[in-house]
Design a protein around this motif. Structure first.
Motif, PDB file in Angstrom:
ATOM      1  N   GLY A   1       8.911   3.296   7.663  1.00  0.00           N
ATOM      2  CA  GLY A   1       7.946   3.745   7.756  1.00  0.00           C
ATOM      3  C   GLY A   1       6.094   2.737   8.138  1.00  0.00           C
ATOM      4  N   LEU A   2       5.900   2.928   8.151  1.00  0.00           N
ATOM      5  CA  LEU A   2       4.452   2.066   7.857  1.00  0.00           C
ATOM      6  C   LEU A   2       2.964   2.898   7.013  1.00  0.00           C
ATOM      7  N   ILE A   3       2.152   2.240   5.329  1.00  0.00           N
ATOM      8  CA  ILE A   3       1.207   2.734   4.953  1.00  0.00           C
ATOM      9  C   ILE A   3       0.040   1.752   5.474  1.00  0.00           C
ATOM     10  N   GLY A   4      -0.430   2.393   6.219  1.00  0.00           N
ATOM     11  CA  GLY A   4      -1.916   1.171   6.596  1.00  0.00           C
ATOM     12  C   GLY A   4      -1.715   0.603   8.137  1.00  0.00           C
ATOM     13  N   LEU A   5      -3.049   0.800   8.741  1.00  0.00           N
ATOM     14  CA  LEU A   5      -3.080  -0.006  10.123  1.00  0.00           C
ATOM     15  C   LEU A   5      -3.808  -0.840  10.131  1.00  0.00           C
TER      16      LEU A   5
ATOM     17  N   ALA B   1       7.952  13.646   4.556  1.00  0.00           N
ATOM     18  CA  ALA B   1       9.087  14.766   5.104  1.00  0.00           C
ATOM     19  C   ALA B   1       9.811  14.277   6.122  1.00  0.00           C
ATOM     20  N   LEU B   2       9.096  12.830   6.773  1.00  0.00           N
ATOM     21  CA  LEU B   2      10.266  12.348   7.988  1.00  0.00           C
ATOM     22  C   LEU B   2      11.603  12.043   7.651  1.00  0.00           C
ATOM     23  N   GLY B   3      11.759  11.912   6.220  1.00  0.00           N
ATOM     24  CA  GLY B   3      13.286  10.956   6.282  1.00  0.00           C
ATOM     25  C   GLY B   3      12.780   9.413   6.448  1.00  0.00           C
ATOM     26  N   VAL B   4      12.294   8.905   4.841  1.00  0.00           N
ATOM     27  CA  VAL B   4      12.835   7.374   5.201  1.00  0.00           C
ATOM     28  C   VAL B   4      12.753   6.704   4.776  1.00  0.00           C
TER      29      VAL B   4
ATOM     30  N   VAL C   1       9.956   4.974  12.441  1.00  0.00           N
ATOM     31  CA  VAL C   1       9.411   7.051  12.655  1.00  0.00           C
ATOM     32  C   VAL C   1       8.311   7.069  12.381  1.00  0.00           C
ATOM     33  N   GLY C   2       7.135   6.383  11.644  1.00  0.00           N
ATOM     34  CA  GLY C   2       5.913   6.830  11.540  1.00  0.00           C
ATOM     35  C   GLY C   2       4.731   6.213  10.617  1.00  0.00           C
ATOM     36  N   VAL C   3       3.873   6.092  11.208  1.00  0.00           N
ATOM     37  CA  VAL C   3       2.507   5.297  10.601  1.00  0.00           C
ATOM     38  C   VAL C   3       1.481   6.135   9.938  1.00  0.00           C
ATOM     39  N   VAL C   4       1.175   5.947   9.135  1.00  0.00           N
ATOM     40  CA  VAL C   4      -0.185   5.833   7.584  1.00  0.00           C
ATOM     41  C   VAL C   4      -1.105   5.900   7.923  1.00  0.00           C
TER      42      VAL C   4
END
Length: 339
Positions: free
Chosen positions: A9-13, A59-62, A33-36
């Motif tokens: 996952g990535l936090i910050g775009l 919650a996506l499971g990373v 699988v997801g970007v916050v």
């Protein structure tokens, strides 16, 4: 790779986050699988869902997450990931204060998780090559490391000054290429842009083996420069990390019949060599190394403890600039007034 892809996952775009997203989206053996980012542009997410909270990503499971949000949020986000058993590659600097950096070290170590810091300069081809040559003893004794890192103001930066944003690159790479810790720093800063933080710093420091260090860092110059010069017993290496070029200037050994020069006992100009080295993208190499570390493969990553040390040295630089005194950096990272 034959095993199931790692879930990342990535936090910050923001500006740096978008680069991380591009690399993660194409990284072999990894699924993004997801970007916050509550205000993130879905078009920049390379097909991954854009989420509002770190909890939604967890919650996506990373297996791990890349933390590329503003520095002041690193502690909160990192502690949340550690508490959920998720490894993390945290953009530099590790945190906005020494205390916050220490809290992250403690949390990830207690959880037994793989975690690292995104000091990307370690993966620059010129510096990688330079470090190998220093380790092989090609320069002999090292006398001095000088870095110049200057250019226009990066509008992506709002929460820290030039010391924490840029000088942390030079602090980390200097310790890394020499294999030596800082023991003291003296610094002066300038604030000319009207922002609350410093935008120019000049640092003089000393490493544990008495190597002299000089850093000139600013974002007040129209000239963009990223140069590291290491001078030693046999000459000097010049690494340009903008072009990933490495050049060696050897001390001269040619005798001269010019009497005025024969009396000079210092060095003279010798041969110059510019090395041909492979130039892979540093950010991609950084991600490959961290992916391998998560998989349990021995890999050269920047540990949180190394990131903590850089935060400690940068704090000493700011303390010196504010107090006008040389700051001694103790073995475990504490600082003391060296005057």
């Amino acid at each position: 790779m034959t095993s199931a892809p790692l879930r990342a996952g990535l936090i910050g775009l923001g500006a740096m986050g978008r680069n991380h997203c591009r690399v993660l989206a194409g990284l072999e053996g990894v699924d993004l699988v997801g970007v916050v980012d509550p205000k993130g542009d879905p078009k920049a997410a390379h097909g991954a869902p854009v989420l509002d909270t770190v909890e939604e990503l967890i919650a996506l499971g990373v297996d791990y997450a890349v933390v590329a949000c503003p520095t002041a949020l690193h502690e909160e986000v990192g502690l949340t990931l550690a508490g959920a058993g998720v490894g993390a590659l945290i953009e530099k600097p590790l945190a906005h204060t020494v205390e916050a950096a220490q809290a992250l070290v403690d949390a990830f170590e207690a959880a037994g998780l793989v975690a690292g810091v995104g000091h990307i300069e370690r993966y620059n081809p010129a510096l990688q090559n330079l470090r190998g040559r220093l380790e092989a003893g090609e320069l002999g004794d090292v006398y001095q490391v000088v870095t110049r890192r200057q250019g226009p103001f990066p509008h992506r930066i709002a929460d820290v000054g030039v010391v924490k944003d840029l000088a942390t690159h030079d602090i980390d790479l200097t310790s890394w290429v020499t294999g030596q810790e800082y023991v003291s720093v003296a610094a002066h800063t300038v604030s000319k842009s009207g922002r609350p933080h410093e935008d120019m710093v000049a640092v003089v420091g000393q490493l544990a083996d008495s190597t002299m260090v000089n850093h000139l860092v600013n974002w007040l110059s129209p000239l963009k420069e990223r140069t590291t010069v290491v001078t030693g017993e046999r000459g000097c290496f010049v690494a340009d990390t903008l072009t990933a070029d490495l050049t060696f200037f050897a001390n001269g050994v040619q005798d001269t019949e010019w009497e005025a020069l024969r009396a000079f006992r210092g060095v003279s100009e010798g041969d110059m060599v510019r090395y041909a080295i492979p130039k892979r993208e540093p950010l991609l190499v950084e991600h490959e190394r961290f992916r391998d570390a998560v998989l349990g493969v021995p890999s050269d990553i920047v540990t949180l403890r190394q990131g903590l040390r850089t935060v400690q040295v940068s704090a000493a630089v700011l303390e010196s600039a504010q107090s006008g005194r040389t700051i001694t950096i103790q073995e475990k990272g504490e600082t003391s007034d060296g005057a």
